[in-house]
Design a protein around this motif. Structure first.
Motif, mmCIF file in Angstrom:
data_model
loop_
_atom_site.group_PDB
_atom_site.id
_atom_site.type_symbol
_atom_site.label_atom_id
_atom_site.label_comp_id
_atom_site.label_asym_id
_atom_site.label_seq_id
_atom_site.Cartn_x
_atom_site.Cartn_y
_atom_site.Cartn_z
ATOM 1 N N THR A 96 0.827 -1.208 0.000
ATOM 2 C CA THR A 96 0.000 0.000 0.000
ATOM 3 C C THR A 96 0.862 1.260 0.000
ATOM 4 O O THR A 96 0.573 2.235 -0.713
ATOM 5 N N GLN A 101 2.449 1.640 -3.387
ATOM 6 C CA GLN A 101 1.447 2.124 -4.341
ATOM 7 C C GLN A 101 1.354 3.646 -4.297
ATOM 8 O O GLN A 101 1.318 4.321 -5.339
ATOM 9 N N LYS A 102 1.357 4.215 -3.090
ATOM 10 C CA LYS A 102 1.243 5.673 -2.949
ATOM 11 C C LYS A 102 2.474 6.388 -3.484
ATOM 12 O O LYS A 102 2.368 7.455 -4.112
ATOM 13 N N GLU A 104 2.392 6.285 -7.279
ATOM 14 C CA GLU A 104 1.351 7.176 -7.806
ATOM 15 C C GLU A 104 1.754 8.642 -7.746
ATOM 16 O O GLU A 104 1.349 9.445 -8.600
ATOM 17 N N THR A 105 2.564 9.016 -6.758
ATOM 18 C CA THR A 105 2.815 10.440 -6.513
ATOM 19 C C THR A 105 4.236 10.899 -6.838
ATOM 20 O O THR A 105 4.495 12.097 -6.880
ATOM 21 N N PHE A 140 1.449 8.193 4.657
ATOM 22 C CA PHE A 140 0.890 6.836 4.671
ATOM 23 C C PHE A 140 0.287 6.534 6.017
ATOM 24 O O PHE A 140 0.443 7.279 6.973
#
Length: 287
Positions: free
Chosen positions: A107, A110-111, A114-115, A287
């Motif tokens: 997770t 993933q962040k 994405e950023t 996060f």
């Protein structure tokens, strides 16, 4: 069980529950999982057919599996299946069984993907490949490369990638990052981090030592990865570690070109891992 060739689903499960009640938290569920693995049916089917007669072969296999499970042998190795991120992956004895806590690492990764400007993601110690395959499904336009020193792990990871029809991930037989010459933007790892002197619980002792023990202190392998990140100037790293290694890791990261590591906890509130960034990537990751 009755001394006859054929027994019913209900009879088999009842005996299995008796055998596993001292080992398993949910003995009936485990018995049903083992049985549906053998008969290639669903739990609903089992509940609808309690009087279905099992063949002698299925009965004998079921009893063998129950006896093995009663010793603490992992259920995942018996069924050769493991769930990760709500998907089913193949697992085999000789390869570390993925833990639910490692979904937190995915997770966070993933962040970051994405950023941030992340194109190539590498993992050291892929095991069954679940981390990279899960992320590769999320980001089909990114490149994923994994390494492992265990040939069985590489074979299993490749099989899981084929099973999930993932084509943007590659697995290489190698210790750490030797086989990865590409520029890496994000390094991932659930490395071995247990002290060599630690006495493993019976259920964990069936898993491969090289995937569990990280050295005399336990955190040696983790520190090697941090060193690799520093000399290869990898912008981001997400790594799991032992719950009691936070202070040691924080001290090791000093004066190596990193911003302070950002530690995260698991659902039990224990320190589980960290995000480490080169100072030129100083913006915090939420996060």
């Amino acid at each position: 069980l009755p001394k006859r060739c054929h027994v019913t689903v209900q009879e088999a499960v009842a005996l299995g529950v008796t055998e596993l009640k001292e080992v398993a938290e949910k003995p009936r569920l485990e018995c049903e999982i083992i049985l549906i693995h053998l008969v290639k049916q669903t739990r609903v089917w089992l509940h609808l057919h309690p009087d279905y007669l099992l063949s002698r072969g299925i009965k004998d296999l079921f009893l063998d599996h129950i006896s093995k499970r009663a010793t603490g042998y992992p259920l995942e190795y018996i069924t050769e299946k493991v769930s990760f991120f709500s998907q089913e992956f193949c697992i085999k004895e000789g390869v570390l069984i993925p833990r639910p806590e490692t979904e937190i690492l995915v997770t966070i990764a993933q962040k970051i993907i994405e950023t941030k400007e992340v194109t190539t993601i590498a993992e050291v110690g892929v095991g069954s490949g679940v981390i990279l395959i899960t992320l590769a499904q999320m980001f089909p336009d990114k490149q994923f490369i994994g390494s492992d020193i265990n040939p069985l792990a590489i074979e299993l990871s490749q099989g899981n990638a084929q099973k999930h029809q993932v084509k943007n991930v590659e697995f290489r037989l190698s210790s750490k990052l030797e086989a990865i010459t590409e520029a890496i933007d994000l390094l991932l790892s659930n490395p071995p981090y247990i002290q060599e002197s630690y006495q493993l619980p019976k259920s964990v002792s069936y898993e491969p030592n090289e995937a569990l023990f990280g050295g005399t202190q336990g955190d040696e392998f983790v520190k090697e990865l941090i060193h690799l990140q520093s000399i290869k100037e990898i912008p981001y790293c997400i790594c799991e570690f032992g719950y009691d290694q936070k202070k040691s890791i924080a001290q090791f990261c000093q004066n190596r070109g990193f911003s302070p590591p950002e530690f995260y906890k698991d659902l039990a509130g224990l320190d589980r891992g960290f995000v480490l960034k080169m100072k030129n990537c100083i913006k915090n990751v939420q996060f």
